[in-house]
Scaffold this motif. Structure first.
Motif, PDB file in Angstrom:
ATOM      1  N   SER A  70      84.906  82.831  45.341  1.00 27.97           N
ATOM      2  CA  SER A  70      85.177  81.396  45.219  1.00 27.97           C
ATOM      3  C   SER A  70      84.889  80.606  46.494  1.00 27.97           C
ATOM      4  N   GLY A  71      84.838  81.307  47.639  1.00 28.75           N
ATOM      5  CA  GLY A  71      84.640  80.614  48.911  1.00 28.75           C
ATOM      6  C   GLY A  71      85.875  79.899  49.423  1.00 28.75           C
ATOM      7  N   ARG A  72      87.027  80.139  48.801  1.00 24.04           N
ATOM      8  CA  ARG A  72      88.276  79.483  49.205  1.00 24.04           C
ATOM      9  C   ARG A  72      89.021  80.355  50.213  1.00 24.04           C
ATOM     10  N   ILE A  73      89.651  79.698  51.183  1.00 19.65           N
ATOM     11  CA  ILE A  73      90.446  80.411  52.180  1.00 19.65           C
ATOM     12  C   ILE A  73      91.880  80.547  51.683  1.00 19.65           C
ATOM     13  N   GLU A 145      78.937  76.619  56.959  1.00 19.92           N
ATOM     14  CA  GLU A 145      79.003  75.771  55.779  1.00 19.92           C
ATOM     15  C   GLU A 145      78.917  74.290  56.152  1.00 19.92           C
ATOM     16  N   VAL A 146      79.592  73.899  57.230  1.00 19.32           N
ATOM     17  CA  VAL A 146      79.545  72.501  57.668  1.00 19.32           C
ATOM     18  C   VAL A 146      78.125  72.131  58.102  1.00 19.32           C
ATOM     19  N   HIS A 147      77.447  73.041  58.804  1.00 18.19           N
ATOM     20  CA  HIS A 147      76.061  72.761  59.212  1.00 18.19           C
ATOM     21  C   HIS A 147      75.142  72.655  57.992  1.00 18.19           C
ATOM     22  N   ARG A 148      75.392  73.489  56.979  1.00 10.23           N
ATOM     23  CA  ARG A 148      74.590  73.391  55.750  1.00 10.23           C
ATOM     24  C   ARG A 148      74.785  72.035  55.073  1.00 10.23           C
ATOM     25  N   LEU A 149      76.020  71.586  55.015  1.00 11.46           N
ATOM     26  CA  LEU A 149      76.315  70.291  54.397  1.00 11.46           C
ATOM     27  C   LEU A 149      75.714  69.150  55.212  1.00 11.46           C
ATOM     28  N   GLU A 150      75.717  69.313  56.528  1.00 11.29           N
ATOM     29  CA  GLU A 150      75.141  68.285  57.392  1.00 11.29           C
ATOM     30  C   GLU A 150      73.647  68.130  57.139  1.00 11.29           C
ATOM     31  N   VAL A 163      81.305  67.525  45.932  1.00 12.45           N
ATOM     32  CA  VAL A 163      82.236  68.616  45.599  1.00 12.45           C
ATOM     33  C   VAL A 163      82.278  69.649  46.724  1.00 12.45           C
ATOM     34  N   ASP A 164      81.121  70.008  47.262  1.00 15.71           N
ATOM     35  CA  ASP A 164      81.070  70.984  48.362  1.00 15.71           C
ATOM     36  C   ASP A 164      81.779  70.448  49.607  1.00 15.71           C
ATOM     37  N   LEU A 165      81.632  69.153  49.862  1.00 20.74           N
ATOM     38  CA  LEU A 165      82.352  68.557  50.991  1.00 20.74           C
ATOM     39  C   LEU A 165      83.863  68.650  50.781  1.00 20.74           C
ATOM     40  N   GLY A 166      84.305  68.414  49.540  1.00 14.38           N
ATOM     41  CA  GLY A 166      85.727  68.524  49.232  1.00 14.38           C
ATOM     42  C   GLY A 166      86.242  69.939  49.424  1.00 14.38           C
ATOM     43  N   HIS A 167      85.466  70.938  48.996  1.00 20.57           N
ATOM     44  CA  HIS A 167      85.875  72.334  49.181  1.00 20.57           C
ATOM     45  C   HIS A 167      85.965  72.687  50.664  1.00 20.57           C
ATOM     46  N   ALA A 168      84.970  72.249  51.433  1.00 21.62           N
ATOM     47  CA  ALA A 168      84.966  72.558  52.864  1.00 21.62           C
ATOM     48  C   ALA A 168      86.158  71.907  53.566  1.00 21.62           C
ATOM     49  N   SER A 218      88.985  74.985  66.901  1.00 21.12           N
ATOM     50  CA  SER A 218      87.732  75.041  66.133  1.00 21.12           C
ATOM     51  C   SER A 218      87.891  74.350  64.787  1.00 21.12           C
ATOM     52  N   SER A 219      89.007  74.607  64.118  1.00 20.41           N
ATOM     53  CA  SER A 219      89.246  73.961  62.820  1.00 20.41           C
ATOM     54  C   SER A 219      89.436  72.456  62.986  1.00 20.41           C
ATOM     55  N   ASP A 220      90.031  72.038  64.085  1.00 21.16           N
ATOM     56  CA  ASP A 220      90.213  70.607  64.333  1.00 21.16           C
ATOM     57  C   ASP A 220      88.865  69.917  64.526  1.00 21.16           C
ATOM     58  N   ASN A 221      87.952  70.568  65.259  1.00 21.90           N
ATOM     59  CA  ASN A 221      86.613  70.001  65.446  1.00 21.90           C
ATOM     60  C   ASN A 221      85.857  69.951  64.118  1.00 21.90           C
ATOM     61  N   LEU A 222      86.003  70.996  63.310  1.00 23.55           N
ATOM     62  CA  LEU A 222      85.344  71.008  62.006  1.00 23.55           C
ATOM     63  C   LEU A 222      85.898  69.903  61.104  1.00 23.55           C
ATOM     64  N   LYS A 223      87.197  69.652  61.223  1.00 20.00           N
ATOM     65  CA  LYS A 223      87.810  68.569  60.432  1.00 20.00           C
ATOM     66  C   LYS A 223      87.193  67.221  60.808  1.00 20.00           C
ATOM     67  N   LEU A 224      86.998  66.999  62.104  1.00 16.55           N
ATOM     68  CA  LEU A 224      86.392  65.741  62.541  1.00 16.55           C
ATOM     69  C   LEU A 224      84.958  65.604  62.028  1.00 16.55           C
ATOM     70  N   LEU A 225      84.207  66.713  62.060  1.00 19.08           N
ATOM     71  CA  LEU A 225      82.838  66.681  61.540  1.00 19.08           C
ATOM     72  C   LEU A 225      82.828  66.376  60.045  1.00 19.08           C
ATOM     73  N   LEU A 226      83.734  67.015  59.311  1.00 16.52           N
ATOM     74  CA  LEU A 226      83.792  66.789  57.863  1.00 16.52           C
ATOM     75  C   LEU A 226      84.216  65.367  57.533  1.00 16.52           C
ATOM     76  N   ASP A 227      85.144  64.824  58.314  1.00 14.88           N
ATOM     77  CA  ASP A 227      85.541  63.427  58.104  1.00 14.88           C
ATOM     78  C   ASP A 227      84.336  62.499  58.278  1.00 14.88           C
ATOM     79  N   GLY A 228      83.534  62.784  59.306  1.00  6.79           N
ATOM     80  CA  GLY A 228      82.336  61.982  59.521  1.00  6.79           C
ATOM     81  C   GLY A 228      81.331  62.131  58.385  1.00  6.79           C
TER      82      GLY A 228
END
Length: 305
Positions: A70-73, A145-150, A163-168, A218-228
């Motif tokens: 599922s790719g879910r944590i 995954e974040v780089h792929r979405l970017e 949907v993929d952004l929401g999952h990430a 690392s997760s905090d930085n990824l959160k900022l990237l995903l928000d952007g």
């Protein structure tokens, strides 16, 4: 699975993988730990915690794991009882890294003497540190995954991408949810004075705290990237919506004059000019349609300039 035991001159490690109710009853008969701790194991508490008692400390850790299908944590729970002479670890799910670590110590006496050499608290540090080091690959997969979405957001902004952004985003937020209580646990442990936790061993738990801080940052930085990325995706969707609305508006404007002509001559009024000449009315209709199309085309062309 039955309780497996490794021992040295100074301590014992009791490990249960895939714990059952019978295993818990066996542990309760052998160790007089508080019944609330056993209740926490039975109810599978989702929140990491540390309960300090006079002669032992109970820990509930959650290891971040990404489901391959599922790719879910989610968090794999590891229950730990730490006392002067005994270290007890209990898991519901089979944690391969933990079982492999136990098997390695079973076959390698030199390795066992290193891990058990400084008592139960140092052994717990080595075991939990090993598990969280292996959990670092989750951050690596999230980063990929974040780089792929970017990259994907530059090519398209369809429903699948949203949907993929929401999952990430869900995975990153859940990872923070897992790690934050455990950072607080280890910070509290630094101020917990027990005879079976020597001062020189507490330094090692600071190292474990640093691992969790790394995961957190690392997760905090990824959160900022995903928000952007979410903001960019919303802007692109809004822009696409505006383009569609503009196109529909232009089409409506193009049909305005022909609709007006059709409305007048649709009344079948005898006083209208050329009412007896349908070809002439059709010509008016065509001229009106072509004229409005030219006007609309001119407006669009001027906007592009």
């Amino acid at each position: 699975m039955a309780v497996r035991v490794l021992e040295s001159k100074s301590m014992k490690w009791h490990h249960v993988s895939g714990v059952s109710e019978q295993d818990l009853k066996t542990l309760q008969e052998q160790f007089k730990f508080h019944h609330l701790d056993y209740d926490d194991i039975r109810i599978k508490s989702p929140i990491s915690k540390m309960d300090a008692y006079k002669h032992y400390i109970f820990f509930l850790f959650h290891l971040p794991v990404m489901n391959a299908a599922s790719g879910r944590i989610h968090g794999d729970a590891v229950y730990v009882f730490l006392s002067k002479d005994d270290l007890v670890t209990v898991t519901y799910n089979t944690i391969t890294e933990l079982d492999s670590y136990f098997d390695q110590m079973s076959t390698n006496m030199k390795f066992r003497s290193v891990v058990f050499g400084k008592g139960t608290s140092f052994a717990m540090y080595r075991i939990i540190s090993h598990l969280f080091h292996n959990a670092m690959h989750v951050i690596g997969r999230l980063t990929q995954e974040v780089h792929r979405l970017e990259d994907a957001i530059e090519r398209s902004h369809d429903k699948r991408l949203t949907v993929d952004l929401g999952h990430a985003r869900r995975n990153v937020l859940f990872l923070r949810h897992l790690v934050d209580p455990q950072r607080n646990m280890l910070a509290s442990l630094r101020h917990t004075q027990r005879s079976f936790i020597p001062e020189d061993v507490l330094v090692y738990f600071d190292d474990l705290h640093d691992i969790l801080d790394t995961i957190w940052l690392s997760s905090d930085n990824l959160k900022l990237l995903l928000d952007g990325l979410f903001d960019v995706n919303e802007a692109l969707i809004s822009h696409k919506t505006n383009q569609i609305i503009t196109l529909l508006t232009l089409l409506s404007a193009s049909l305005m004059v022909p609709t007006l002509i059709a409305g007048f001559y649709g009344m079948n009024a005898s006083w209208l000019p050329f009412v007896e000449n349908p070809k002439m009315v059709g010509l008016f209709y065509a001229i009106g349609l072509l004229g409005m199309l030219l006007v609309v085309a001119g407006i669009v062309y001027r906007k592009k300039i």
